[in-house]
Enzyme design. Structure first.
Site, short mmCIF file in Angstrom:
data_model
loop_
_atom_site.label_atom_id
_atom_site.label_comp_id
_atom_site.label_asym_id
_atom_site.label_seq_id
_atom_site.Cartn_x
_atom_site.Cartn_y
_atom_site.Cartn_z
CG HIS A 68 -0.55 0.35 2.48
ND1 HIS A 68 -0.26 -0.59 3.44
CD2 HIS A 68 -0.32 1.55 3.04
CE1 HIS A 68 0.13 0.05 4.54
NE2 HIS A 68 0.10 1.35 4.32
CG ASP A 116 0.08 -3.90 2.73
OD1 ASP A 116 0.50 -3.36 1.69
OD2 ASP A 116 -0.22 -3.27 3.78
N GLY A 207 2.41 6.49 8.77
CA GLY A 207 3.78 6.86 8.46
C GLY A 207 4.77 5.78 8.83
CB SER A 209 2.50 2.09 6.36
OG SER A 209 1.26 1.96 6.95
N GLY A 210 4.89 -0.09 6.22
CA GLY A 210 5.99 -0.60 5.40
C GLY A 210 7.23 -0.90 6.21
C1 4AZ Z 1 -1.18 3.79 9.02
O1 4AZ Z 1 -2.10 4.56 8.85
C2 4AZ Z 1 -1.26 2.81 10.08
N1 4AZ Z 1 -1.73 0.44 14.32
C3 4AZ Z 1 -0.31 1.84 10.17
C4 4AZ Z 1 -0.40 0.90 11.17
C5 4AZ Z 1 -1.43 0.94 12.04
C6 4AZ Z 1 -2.38 1.92 11.98
C7 4AZ Z 1 -2.29 2.87 10.99
C8 4AZ Z 1 -1.49 -0.10 13.09
O2 4AZ Z 1 -0.16 3.81 8.33
#
Ligand code: 4AZ
Length: 278
Positions: A68, A116, A207, A209-210
């Site tokens: 994503h 993902d 932020g 993520s990944g």
């Molecule tokens: C996000 O929005 C996000 N708590 C990533 C991970 C989690 C929540 C939001 C997990 O990138």
């Protein structure tokens, strides 16, 4: 469904992340400042120089991240920072390298957030050292027992809807069983290629993520993927389980070397052929 709510949000800069009802940033929640060089495998993924996502250095030329984060993006604005500590400063040992190609898992489903996972290729090799190191992949199908302690790191927001962090944050989370996680979300939402981790007041957030979840020293167990909000009581963070993608990762890396190395080989072949003809 909560997962749908989760899907409705996202992007910090450009990263599409999951789950919040707002587009504000959130980074690691309930964490602490990392020390420089403490997580040398941590990568910052930038899009037009803005924080897009986290990533993990698994090879001198390859960064592991979430689908994503990559999906639908142009290559040109993408770059990776290795050895980063302060987002807004050039730290000692820091290296910024362009991304010249990425590979989103072919079965990535942006609705269910299954598969993902994304691999990004650096335009040139990172130089390994005290601040920049690779981390191993887990064994195929490696599982982690509930309550196993994991480290999660990133520059994402420090609270749901908060601001991103300038200093790399670290947080310790515990593996949550698939059954518990299915109860928190829905049984269908949590598949065996996902793993869940949580602790009271602690979570990854927008932020992050990944980025990496490391539940066994020296291996990247999970990839920050999605969740309902950040550090919400009764909702774990959900991570892509790296151990289910070992074949795809190895094949993608083997089959897609940088064209520069291919070009070098073909140059050599051309020169040899020319010499033979003379
Ligand atoms: C996000 O929005 C996000 N708590 C990533 C991970 C989690 C929540 C939001 C997990 O990138």
């Amino acid at each position: 469904m909560l997962t749908l709510a989760v899907l409705t949000t996202f992007f910090i800069g450009s990263g599409h992340c999951n789950l919040n009802f707002t587009t504000e940033n959130e980074r690691i929640v309930g964490g602490q400042d990392a020390t420089p060089g403490e997580f040398p495998y941590q990568v910052t993924l930038l899009y037009n120089s803005n924080l897009m996502c986290g990533g993990t250095l698994i090879n001198e030329s390859w960064v592991l991240s979430a689908a994503h984060c990559c999906f639908g993006r142009e290559f040109e604005p993408l770059s990776a920072v290795m050895g980063n500590h302060k987002l807004n400063a050039v730290d000692s040992g820091e290296q910024t390298i362009n991304i010249n190609k990425y590979f989103v898992h072919p079965a990535y489903n942006s609705k269910t957030i299954e598969n993902d996972i994304c691999l990004l290729r650096l335009a040139k090799k990172a130089t390994l050292g005290n601040y920049v190191r690779t981390i191993n992949l887990p064994q195929k199908q490696q599982e982690y027992q509930p309550n196993t302690v994991c480290n999660c790191t990133g520059w994402g927001t420090t609270s749901e809807g908060g601001a991103i962090s300038n200093i790399l944050q670290k947080v310790q989370l515990k593996v949550v069983s698939a059954n518990t996680c299915k109860q928190q979300y829905t049984p269908e939402a949590i598949v065996n290629t996902m793993m869940c981790a949580a602790d009271s007041g602690k979570d990854s957030c927008q932020g992050d993520s990944g980025g990496p979840l490391v539940c066994k020293s020296g291996e990247v167990s999970g990839i920050v993927s999605w969740g309902y909000g950040c550090a919400q009581a009764g909702y774990s963070g959900v991570y892509t389980k790296t151990s289910y993608y070992i074949n795809w990762i190895n094949e993608t890396i083997t089959n897609n070397p940088n064209s520069s190395s291919l070009a070098k080989v073909s140059h050599l072949v051309f020169i040899l052929a020319a010499l033979l003809l003379l």
